[in-house]
Design a protein around this motif. Structure first.
Motif, PDB file in Angstrom:
ATOM      1  N   LYS A  88     -26.543  64.929 -51.339  1.00 28.39           N
ATOM      2  CA  LYS A  88     -25.687  65.973 -51.905  1.00 28.39           C
ATOM      3  C   LYS A  88     -25.226  66.948 -50.811  1.00 28.39           C
ATOM      4  CE  LYS A  88     -28.222  65.607 -56.194  1.00 28.39           C
ATOM      5  NZ  LYS A  88     -29.156  66.229 -57.107  1.00 28.39           N
ATOM      6  N   PRO A  89     -24.518  66.441 -49.776  1.00 28.48           N
ATOM      7  CA  PRO A  89     -24.135  67.305 -48.658  1.00 28.48           C
ATOM      8  C   PRO A  89     -23.216  68.457 -49.057  1.00 28.48           C
ATOM      9  CG  PRO A  89     -22.976  65.218 -48.532  1.00 28.48           C
ATOM     10  CD  PRO A  89     -23.993  65.089 -49.628  1.00 28.48           C
ATOM     11  N   ARG A  99     -23.029  80.861 -40.390  1.00 26.39           N
ATOM     12  CA  ARG A  99     -23.100  81.203 -38.955  1.00 26.39           C
ATOM     13  C   ARG A  99     -24.366  80.611 -38.322  1.00 26.39           C
ATOM     14  NH1 ARG A  99     -21.597  86.798 -40.949  1.00 26.39           N
ATOM     15  NH2 ARG A  99     -23.838  86.959 -41.009  1.00 26.39           N
ATOM     16  N   LEU A 100     -24.761  79.444 -38.783  1.00 27.14           N
ATOM     17  CA  LEU A 100     -25.939  78.752 -38.285  1.00 27.14           C
ATOM     18  C   LEU A 100     -25.929  78.688 -36.754  1.00 27.14           C
ATOM     19  CD1 LEU A 100     -28.422  76.862 -38.873  1.00 27.14           C
ATOM     20  CD2 LEU A 100     -26.767  74.971 -38.791  1.00 27.14           C
ATOM     21  N   VAL A 107     -24.054  69.632 -30.713  1.00 25.52           N
ATOM     22  CA  VAL A 107     -23.417  70.179 -31.919  1.00 25.52           C
ATOM     23  C   VAL A 107     -23.158  71.666 -31.738  1.00 25.52           C
ATOM     24  CG1 VAL A 107     -23.650  70.487 -34.416  1.00 25.52           C
ATOM     25  CG2 VAL A 107     -24.602  68.451 -33.319  1.00 25.52           C
ATOM     26  N   GLY A 108     -21.965  72.102 -32.125  1.00 25.58           N
ATOM     27  CA  GLY A 108     -21.623  73.516 -32.040  1.00 25.58           C
ATOM     28  C   GLY A 108     -22.296  74.330 -33.129  1.00 25.58           C
ATOM     29  N   ASN A 109     -22.151  75.636 -33.020  1.00 26.25           N
ATOM     30  CA  ASN A 109     -22.710  76.542 -34.019  1.00 26.25           C
ATOM     31  C   ASN A 109     -21.950  76.422 -35.335  1.00 26.25           C
ATOM     32  OD1 ASN A 109     -24.747  77.758 -32.459  1.00 26.25           O
ATOM     33  ND2 ASN A 109     -23.266  79.121 -31.500  1.00 26.25           N
ATOM     34  N   GLY A 110     -22.612  76.834 -36.397  1.00 26.74           N
ATOM     35  CA  GLY A 110     -21.994  76.874 -37.712  1.00 26.74           C
ATOM     36  C   GLY A 110     -22.352  75.678 -38.569  1.00 26.74           C
ATOM     37  N   LEU A 111     -22.378  75.917 -39.858  1.00 26.18           N
ATOM     38  CA  LEU A 111     -22.696  74.876 -40.832  1.00 26.18           C
ATOM     39  C   LEU A 111     -21.678  73.742 -40.773  1.00 26.18           C
ATOM     40  CD1 LEU A 111     -24.127  73.644 -43.242  1.00 26.18           C
ATOM     41  CD2 LEU A 111     -22.862  75.221 -44.718  1.00 26.18           C
ATOM     42  N   GLN A 112     -20.416  74.062 -40.625  1.00 23.01           N
ATOM     43  CA  GLN A 112     -19.386  73.023 -40.631  1.00 23.01           C
ATOM     44  C   GLN A 112     -19.550  72.061 -39.461  1.00 23.01           C
ATOM     45  OE1 GLN A 112     -17.150  72.665 -43.275  1.00 23.01           O
ATOM     46  NE2 GLN A 112     -17.059  70.657 -42.291  1.00 23.01           N
ATOM     47  N   MET A 163     -32.170  81.872 -46.382  1.00 22.25           N
ATOM     48  CA  MET A 163     -31.177  80.955 -45.819  1.00 22.25           C
ATOM     49  C   MET A 163     -31.652  80.468 -44.456  1.00 22.25           C
ATOM     50  SD  MET A 163     -28.649  80.841 -48.023  1.00 22.25           S
ATOM     51  CE  MET A 163     -27.178  80.279 -47.209  1.00 22.25           C
ATOM     52  N   ILE A 164     -31.287  79.245 -44.116  1.00 26.43           N
ATOM     53  CA  ILE A 164     -31.589  78.713 -42.791  1.00 26.43           C
ATOM     54  C   ILE A 164     -30.543  79.253 -41.834  1.00 26.43           C
ATOM     55  CG2 ILE A 164     -31.756  76.637 -41.379  1.00 26.43           C
ATOM     56  CD1 ILE A 164     -32.674  75.221 -44.033  1.00 26.43           C
ATOM     57  N   VAL A 165     -31.017  79.961 -40.800  1.00 29.09           N
ATOM     58  CA  VAL A 165     -30.102  80.620 -39.869  1.00 29.09           C
ATOM     59  C   VAL A 165     -30.120  79.993 -38.479  1.00 29.09           C
ATOM     60  CG1 VAL A 165     -30.158  82.828 -41.105  1.00 29.09           C
ATOM     61  CG2 VAL A 165     -31.814  82.385 -39.265  1.00 29.09           C
TER      62      VAL A 165
END
Length: 177
Positions: A88-89, A99-100, A107-112, A163-165
């Motif tokens: 369920k992505p 702003r992960l 991999v770059g920063n951020g959830l996307q 939240m996972i940060v």
């Protein structure tokens, strides 16, 4: 860099010298009757120029919220078991800060950026093997595939306000350190 203690489990996030240079990764130990009973490890070469600008080990290292261990562990276990293994992505945004801070060197920063990487690598989590949680830090070991090849996923998450940060990780093939 980081040491987590959860019952009889001890997880260490560290950098060490390997035969071909520095490696970053995780060692997990199970202690029984004061002696080491089991050991798991996953390490990868240190990469200086990362996609996010963060190293594979920088960021907060001290547990500052020891009373949060059970809550953090439950959140991450649910994420792995229900969202990642459950396929369920579209629900990742309920667990990760947009702003992960990402410590995966590719991999770059951020959830996307993380979701795009998982999609392009066809990353699939099949089974969570263990969780070690202390305070706001949670390390999980899971099995799965990337591009249909078997993998072990070592993921260390930092949880803040539910939240996972932040995420550190090592992906390895079964049978390799």
């Amino acid at each position: 860099m980081r040491v987590l203690v959860d019952g009889d489990m001890i997880a260490v996030h560290r950098v060490h010298d390997g035969p071909d240079g520095e490696h970053a990764g995780f060692d997990i130990f199970r202690v029984t009757d004061g002696a080491l009973a089991e050991h798991w490890a996953a390490h990868q070469p240190v990469i200086a120029d990362t996609a996010s600008g963060h190293s594979q080990t920088d960021g907060p290292a001290e547990v500052t919220r020891p009373g949060q261990s059970a809550r953090s562990g439950r959140l991450v276990d649910y994420l792995i078991d229900t969202i990642l293994i459950g396929g369920k992505p579209d629900r990742l945004r309920h667990f990760f800060s947009s702003r992960l801070i990402q410590h995966d060197p590719l991999v770059g920063n951020g959830l996307q950026a993380m979701a795009d990487d998982w999609r392009s690598n066809r990353t699939v989590y099949d089974r969570r093997l263990m969780t070690v949680a202390e305070g706001e830090f949670v390390l999980t070991v899971s099995t799965g595939t990337e591009r249909h090849a078997p993998r072990w996923f070592y993921d260390l998450f930092r949880v803040d306000r539910g939240m996972i940060v932040e995420r550190w990780n090592v992906v390895t093939m079964p049978g390799t350190p």
